[in-house]
Scaffold this motif. Sequence first.
Motif, PDB file in Angstrom:
ATOM      1  N   ARG A  32       0.850  -1.189   0.000  1.00 32.83           N
ATOM      2  CA  ARG A  32       0.000   0.000   0.000  1.00 32.83           C
ATOM      3  C   ARG A  32       0.879   1.230   0.000  1.00 32.83           C
ATOM      4  O   ARG A  32       1.930   1.267   0.621  1.00 32.83           O
ATOM      5  N   VAL A  33       0.411   2.252  -0.697  1.00 32.03           N
ATOM      6  CA  VAL A  33       1.129   3.513  -0.803  1.00 32.03           C
ATOM      7  C   VAL A  33       0.292   4.602  -0.142  1.00 32.03           C
ATOM      8  O   VAL A  33      -0.920   4.674  -0.360  1.00 32.03           O
ATOM      9  N   LEU A  35      -0.596   8.448  -0.073  1.00 38.06           N
ATOM     10  CA  LEU A  35      -0.516   9.657  -0.882  1.00 38.06           C
ATOM     11  C   LEU A  35      -0.897  10.854  -0.030  1.00 38.06           C
ATOM     12  O   LEU A  35      -2.061  11.030   0.329  1.00 38.06           O
ATOM     13  N   GLU A  47      -3.227   8.146  -8.374  1.00 40.96           N
ATOM     14  CA  GLU A  47      -4.076   7.013  -8.012  1.00 40.96           C
ATOM     15  C   GLU A  47      -4.318   6.120  -9.222  1.00 40.96           C
ATOM     16  O   GLU A  47      -4.303   4.891  -9.120  1.00 40.96           O
ATOM     17  N   LEU A  50      -1.154   4.132  -9.833  1.00 42.24           N
ATOM     18  CA  LEU A  50      -1.035   3.013  -8.900  1.00 42.24           C
ATOM     19  C   LEU A  50      -2.024   1.906  -9.240  1.00 42.24           C
ATOM     20  O   LEU A  50      -1.699   0.715  -9.163  1.00 42.24           O
ATOM     21  N   TRP A  57      -3.786   1.992  -2.057  1.00 39.77           N
ATOM     22  CA  TRP A  57      -3.354   3.286  -1.540  1.00 39.77           C
ATOM     23  C   TRP A  57      -4.324   3.792  -0.494  1.00 39.77           C
ATOM     24  O   TRP A  57      -5.484   3.387  -0.418  1.00 39.77           O
ATOM     25  N   ARG A  59      -5.237   7.863   1.218  1.00 39.39           N
ATOM     26  CA  ARG A  59      -5.032   9.274   0.913  1.00 39.39           C
ATOM     27  C   ARG A  59      -5.034  10.084   2.203  1.00 39.39           C
ATOM     28  O   ARG A  59      -5.883   9.902   3.072  1.00 39.39           O
ATOM     29  N   PHE A  75       2.562   0.723   5.481  1.00 37.64           N
ATOM     30  CA  PHE A  75       2.711   1.160   4.104  1.00 37.64           C
ATOM     31  C   PHE A  75       4.079   0.760   3.578  1.00 37.64           C
ATOM     32  O   PHE A  75       5.073   0.756   4.310  1.00 37.64           O
TER      33      PHE A  75
END
Length: 257
Positions: A32-33, A35, A47, A50, A57, A59, A75
């Motif tokens: 998971r990223v 942002l 997004e 990704l 992700w 946010r 993350f």
Amino acid sequence: MEVVGIARRVSERGTGLMRGDRRRTPDEENVRVLLGEPDEKLAATMEAELQSKGLGWSRARTSDEAFLELNFGEFAVALLDSEIPGRPVLDVIEVLRRRNVSTPILLLAEDADSQMRIRAYEKGVDDVVQKPCSPAELSAHLKALLRRRSGSTSWVRAVEDLEIDLSGRRVFRAGQEISLTPREFGILEYLLRNQGKAVSFEALAQEVWRQPERARTISNVVRVHMASLRKKIDRGRPVKLLHTMRGYGFVLRSDSR
């Protein structure tokens, strides 16, 4: 915005992954990223980038949300804009690094001159990208950080037979994994950083709850979480590691010493 409300949204968002068109590998499903980007257009573009790679992700729209996401979530990498609203993002990153949050962080900045980059690296940033930049360039930097992360080892600390993986946020006692809530892990992590020293209720209110002004009123809440943590860590064990300092707080140490 209330911290509880933010934390609830963190928990809700943290359970979902993006649905890409292609089938994701097991490794990708665990990635998971975060942002932390206030520009809606750029965030939407990232997004989509990704999603095309099958990655998940969350946010964050303020630096406080980013702090909570990174402090309590898991993350693979974080992308934070230097202009995100809230506390200065470099100050937030510095606090996270002091708390041993090791998530690789990419900072997006309009004024990324050499002095700014040096300051960012000193605060704990892993990479800096100059704005404006293309989504492809950002994606390449994120992939580089992901490769660096996959080749790194976890930072594991041990007290007697208790092992604490600070990067993976996992805890083991005598080889058996123990499931902790984010608050319980936060308490244990702070006690570990102060191993052998008595930690006050006020310190836990400041460092774990981030509410120093409520140190007195939340002392009972701290006690409840601590009682649950002690049961998970010490119950049935001949060597006790978590101890109450009556009228003051708690300490992590081996009672075999």
